[in-house]
Design a protein around this motif. Sequence first.
Motif, PDB file in Angstrom:
ATOM      1  N   VAL A 150       0.821  -1.205   0.000  1.00 45.57           N
ATOM      2  CA  VAL A 150       0.000   0.000   0.000  1.00 45.57           C
ATOM      3  C   VAL A 150       0.858   1.259   0.000  1.00 45.57           C
ATOM      4  O   VAL A 150       0.566   2.235  -0.690  1.00 45.57           O
ATOM      5  CB  VAL A 150      -0.950  -0.003   1.219  1.00 45.57           C
ATOM      6  CG1 VAL A 150      -1.718   1.304   1.302  1.00 45.57           C
ATOM      7  CG2 VAL A 150      -1.915  -1.182   1.134  1.00 45.57           C
ATOM      8  N   ASP A 151       1.935   1.246   0.781  1.00 43.66           N
ATOM      9  CA  ASP A 151       2.769   2.438   0.908  1.00 43.66           C
ATOM     10  C   ASP A 151       3.959   2.416  -0.037  1.00 43.66           C
ATOM     11  O   ASP A 151       4.900   3.190   0.117  1.00 43.66           O
ATOM     12  CB  ASP A 151       3.270   2.566   2.346  1.00 43.66           C
ATOM     13  CG  ASP A 151       4.075   1.341   2.785  1.00 43.66           C
ATOM     14  OD1 ASP A 151       4.043   0.323   2.058  1.00 43.66           O
ATOM     15  OD2 ASP A 151       4.717   1.398   3.845  1.00 43.66           O
ATOM     16  N   GLY A 209       1.896  11.740  -4.465  1.00 42.29           N
ATOM     17  CA  GLY A 209       1.729  12.548  -3.266  1.00 42.29           C
ATOM     18  C   GLY A 209       0.283  12.638  -2.823  1.00 42.29           C
ATOM     19  O   GLY A 209      -0.429  11.635  -2.726  1.00 42.29           O
ATOM     20  N   SER A 210      -0.179  13.861  -2.581  1.00 41.13           N
ATOM     21  CA  SER A 210      -1.543  14.079  -2.092  1.00 41.13           C
ATOM     22  C   SER A 210      -2.599  13.762  -3.142  1.00 41.13           C
ATOM     23  O   SER A 210      -3.785  13.665  -2.822  1.00 41.13           O
ATOM     24  CB  SER A 210      -1.705  15.530  -1.631  1.00 41.13           C
ATOM     25  OG  SER A 210      -1.452  16.425  -2.708  1.00 41.13           O
ATOM     26  N   GLU A 211      -2.185  13.591  -4.395  1.00 42.81           N
ATOM     27  CA  GLU A 211      -3.129  13.274  -5.466  1.00 42.81           C
ATOM     28  C   GLU A 211      -3.281  11.767  -5.681  1.00 42.81           C
ATOM     29  O   GLU A 211      -3.889  11.338  -6.656  1.00 42.81           O
ATOM     30  CB  GLU A 211      -2.688  13.943  -6.765  1.00 42.81           C
ATOM     31  CG  GLU A 211      -2.653  15.464  -6.684  1.00 42.81           C
ATOM     32  CD  GLU A 211      -2.147  16.094  -7.968  1.00 42.81           C
ATOM     33  OE1 GLU A 211      -2.989  16.451  -8.817  1.00 42.81           O
ATOM     34  OE2 GLU A 211      -0.919  16.211  -8.118  1.00 42.81           O
ATOM     35  N   TRP A 243       7.118   9.280 -15.695  1.00 46.16           N
ATOM     36  CA  TRP A 243       8.156   8.246 -15.662  1.00 46.16           C
ATOM     37  C   TRP A 243       9.429   8.813 -15.035  1.00 46.16           C
ATOM     38  O   TRP A 243      10.083   8.156 -14.230  1.00 46.16           O
ATOM     39  CB  TRP A 243       8.394   7.747 -17.090  1.00 46.16           C
ATOM     40  CG  TRP A 243       9.696   7.038 -17.282  1.00 46.16           C
ATOM     41  CD1 TRP A 243      10.027   5.791 -16.840  1.00 46.16           C
ATOM     42  CD2 TRP A 243      10.844   7.544 -17.952  1.00 46.16           C
ATOM     43  NE1 TRP A 243      11.320   5.488 -17.202  1.00 46.16           N
ATOM     44  CE2 TRP A 243      11.833   6.546 -17.885  1.00 46.16           C
ATOM     45  CE3 TRP A 243      11.127   8.733 -18.615  1.00 46.16           C
ATOM     46  CZ2 TRP A 243      13.090   6.712 -18.455  1.00 46.16           C
ATOM     47  CZ3 TRP A 243      12.371   8.898 -19.180  1.00 46.16           C
ATOM     48  CH2 TRP A 243      13.333   7.891 -19.094  1.00 46.16           C
ATOM     49  N   HIS A 244       9.769  10.062 -15.383  1.00 42.41           N
ATOM     50  CA  HIS A 244      10.949  10.693 -14.792  1.00 42.41           C
ATOM     51  C   HIS A 244      10.768  10.911 -13.293  1.00 42.41           C
ATOM     52  O   HIS A 244      11.671  10.652 -12.500  1.00 42.41           O
ATOM     53  CB  HIS A 244      11.220  12.051 -15.458  1.00 42.41           C
ATOM     54  CG  HIS A 244      12.121  11.971 -16.643  1.00 42.41           C
ATOM     55  ND1 HIS A 244      13.427  11.557 -16.574  1.00 42.41           N
ATOM     56  CD2 HIS A 244      11.902  12.263 -17.954  1.00 42.41           C
ATOM     57  CE1 HIS A 244      13.977  11.595 -17.768  1.00 42.41           C
ATOM     58  NE2 HIS A 244      13.075  12.017 -18.628  1.00 42.41           N
ATOM     59  N   SER A 245       9.605  11.430 -12.901  1.00 38.85           N
ATOM     60  CA  SER A 245       9.420  11.814 -11.502  1.00 38.85           C
ATOM     61  C   SER A 245       9.089  10.636 -10.608  1.00 38.85           C
ATOM     62  O   SER A 245       9.059  10.776  -9.388  1.00 38.85           O
ATOM     63  CB  SER A 245       8.313  12.876 -11.393  1.00 38.85           C
ATOM     64  OG  SER A 245       7.070  12.374 -11.847  1.00 38.85           O
ATOM     65  N   TYR A 246       8.872   9.445 -11.201  1.00 45.15           N
ATOM     66  CA  TYR A 246       8.536   8.278 -10.363  1.00 45.15           C
ATOM     67  C   TYR A 246       9.581   8.019  -9.275  1.00 45.15           C
ATOM     68  O   TYR A 246       9.172   7.733  -8.123  1.00 45.15           O
ATOM     69  CB  TYR A 246       8.348   7.061 -11.273  1.00 45.15           C
ATOM     70  CG  TYR A 246       7.899   5.824 -10.536  1.00 45.15           C
ATOM     71  CD1 TYR A 246       6.603   5.720 -10.035  1.00 45.15           C
ATOM     72  CD2 TYR A 246       8.779   4.779 -10.304  1.00 45.15           C
ATOM     73  CE1 TYR A 246       6.193   4.595  -9.345  1.00 45.15           C
ATOM     74  CE2 TYR A 246       8.378   3.655  -9.621  1.00 45.15           C
ATOM     75  CZ  TYR A 246       7.088   3.564  -9.144  1.00 45.15           C
ATOM     76  OH  TYR A 246       6.698   2.450  -8.459  1.00 45.15           O
ATOM     77  N   GLU A 275       8.559  17.007  -1.765  1.00 40.91           N
ATOM     78  CA  GLU A 275       7.452  16.752  -0.846  1.00 40.91           C
ATOM     79  C   GLU A 275       7.276  15.253  -0.610  1.00 40.91           C
ATOM     80  O   GLU A 275       6.993  14.816   0.512  1.00 40.91           O
ATOM     81  CB  GLU A 275       6.164  17.361  -1.404  1.00 40.91           C
ATOM     82  CG  GLU A 275       6.164  18.889  -1.394  1.00 40.91           C
ATOM     83  CD  GLU A 275       4.916  19.466  -2.045  1.00 40.91           C
ATOM     84  OE1 GLU A 275       4.169  18.686  -2.682  1.00 40.91           O
ATOM     85  OE2 GLU A 275       4.698  20.684  -1.926  1.00 40.91           O
ATOM     86  N   GLY A 276       7.447  14.461  -1.672  1.00 40.07           N
ATOM     87  CA  GLY A 276       7.352  13.014  -1.511  1.00 40.07           C
ATOM     88  C   GLY A 276       8.450  12.472  -0.610  1.00 40.07           C
ATOM     89  O   GLY A 276       8.211  11.592   0.220  1.00 40.07           O
ATOM     90  N   ALA A 277       9.658  13.017  -0.766  1.00 41.15           N
ATOM     91  CA  ALA A 277      10.772  12.587   0.083  1.00 41.15           C
ATOM     92  C   ALA A 277      10.532  12.987   1.537  1.00 41.15           C
ATOM     93  O   ALA A 277      10.854  12.228   2.460  1.00 41.15           O
ATOM     94  CB  ALA A 277      12.079  13.190  -0.426  1.00 41.15           C
ATOM     95  N   MET A 278       9.953  14.161   1.756  1.00 40.44           N
ATOM     96  CA  MET A 278       9.647  14.595   3.123  1.00 40.44           C
ATOM     97  C   MET A 278       8.668  13.638   3.782  1.00 40.44           C
ATOM     98  O   MET A 278       8.842  13.245   4.944  1.00 40.44           O
ATOM     99  CB  MET A 278       9.079  16.017   3.101  1.00 40.44           C
ATOM    100  CG  MET A 278      10.100  17.086   2.717  1.00 40.44           C
ATOM    101  SD  MET A 278       9.358  18.714   2.400  1.00 40.44           S
ATOM    102  CE  MET A 278       8.650  19.093   4.016  1.00 40.44           C
TER     103      MET A 278
END
Length: 359
Positions: free
Chosen positions: A41-42, A48-50, A230-233, A298-301
């Motif tokens: 799941v995680d 992110g929030s979307e 694909w880049h930001s994955y 933000e994802g890393a945070m």
Amino acid sequence: MKLAILRSVRSDKVAKQPDEYLDTFDTLFADRVIGNLLNRVDFCTACGSECIRCRKVYGMEPGTELAGIVSLPSPMPHLLERPVEHVPPDIPEHDVLLAIAVHEQVLLEILKQAPSFGLRAVVVPLETPDWISESARAQAHIICEDLGIEIAFPKPFCSFRPPANSVLGEFRRLFHIGMPDVSLEVRDRTITSAKVSVSAACGATYCVARWLEGRSLSENIELEVISRWWHSYPCTASMERDPELGGETPLHVAGQAHLGILSPWKSHVVDEDPLVLSPLGTMVQRPIPPEENRRNIEGAMRAVLATLETRGSISLEDLRGSVAFSPAILNMALLTLKHQGLTRTDGMVISRPGKSGPY
């Protein structure tokens, strides 16, 4: 069909002998592949929030089983005098072995013992050219040919598309990993559905497919959706140009594999080279748009805070090995968290304010 995964795990228990050279093996890619296969799941935090939990409708096929995950330590001595002594004793019976960034001498010893495991096929992905030497590949081919075992060295993994009537083809179909295969439903040139049949082993294809839905084929979705997500994955394949790939990089091949999703619907697919010529005359990665950088930070945070919730504190070295972000993105996330008062540092150890951990 039973799958066994052979992977490396970071360990500080390997004692280095005088004048001994140690090899360190990638552990991040195996984490991502396992997270994808188990549909954790995680596992994916790209949106992110979307996030809409787009992966929840997918699962393993009936009759498939992850028989076991077998670990080798990293680092290991570069040259093993008796590699057979390093073969783990807990290898289960399985049909397909997926060997991800492991010591090649140990891999060859395991292949020699393949009949005792019931092994029928082997996949050794090469996200980076130096994960296994050419000589070891040649030896592996000879061993497997003598034993009647299929073997493949896809470079990168998302270029993996073996013949459908082979054991490897059955593995790709049943475990849904390899060269991306996405079925698009289109109405009035708008993509109404994007169903993943086969994903890149890291899971990036699910993220790409989720953002294709609702977009028009008349738009530049090659760049605005596929290349962007694909880049930001992010894709972690190597940026090193490889003669075996015609001078292309594994990263570029991975990008083309995802752009191929649109090939049934578009006569021309943009061939975007992820490398650009810098002012110094060297090839560097194309800059990521600021919005994607912000999303990645933000994802890393979130990943750092989630890790601290479960572990209390963690060393910077361990953190780098447990989250799927580049060092630059992770450093920016840590600086932001510290500035916001959400974390504190003590030397190379990160923790939450007022909390202590095992360090």
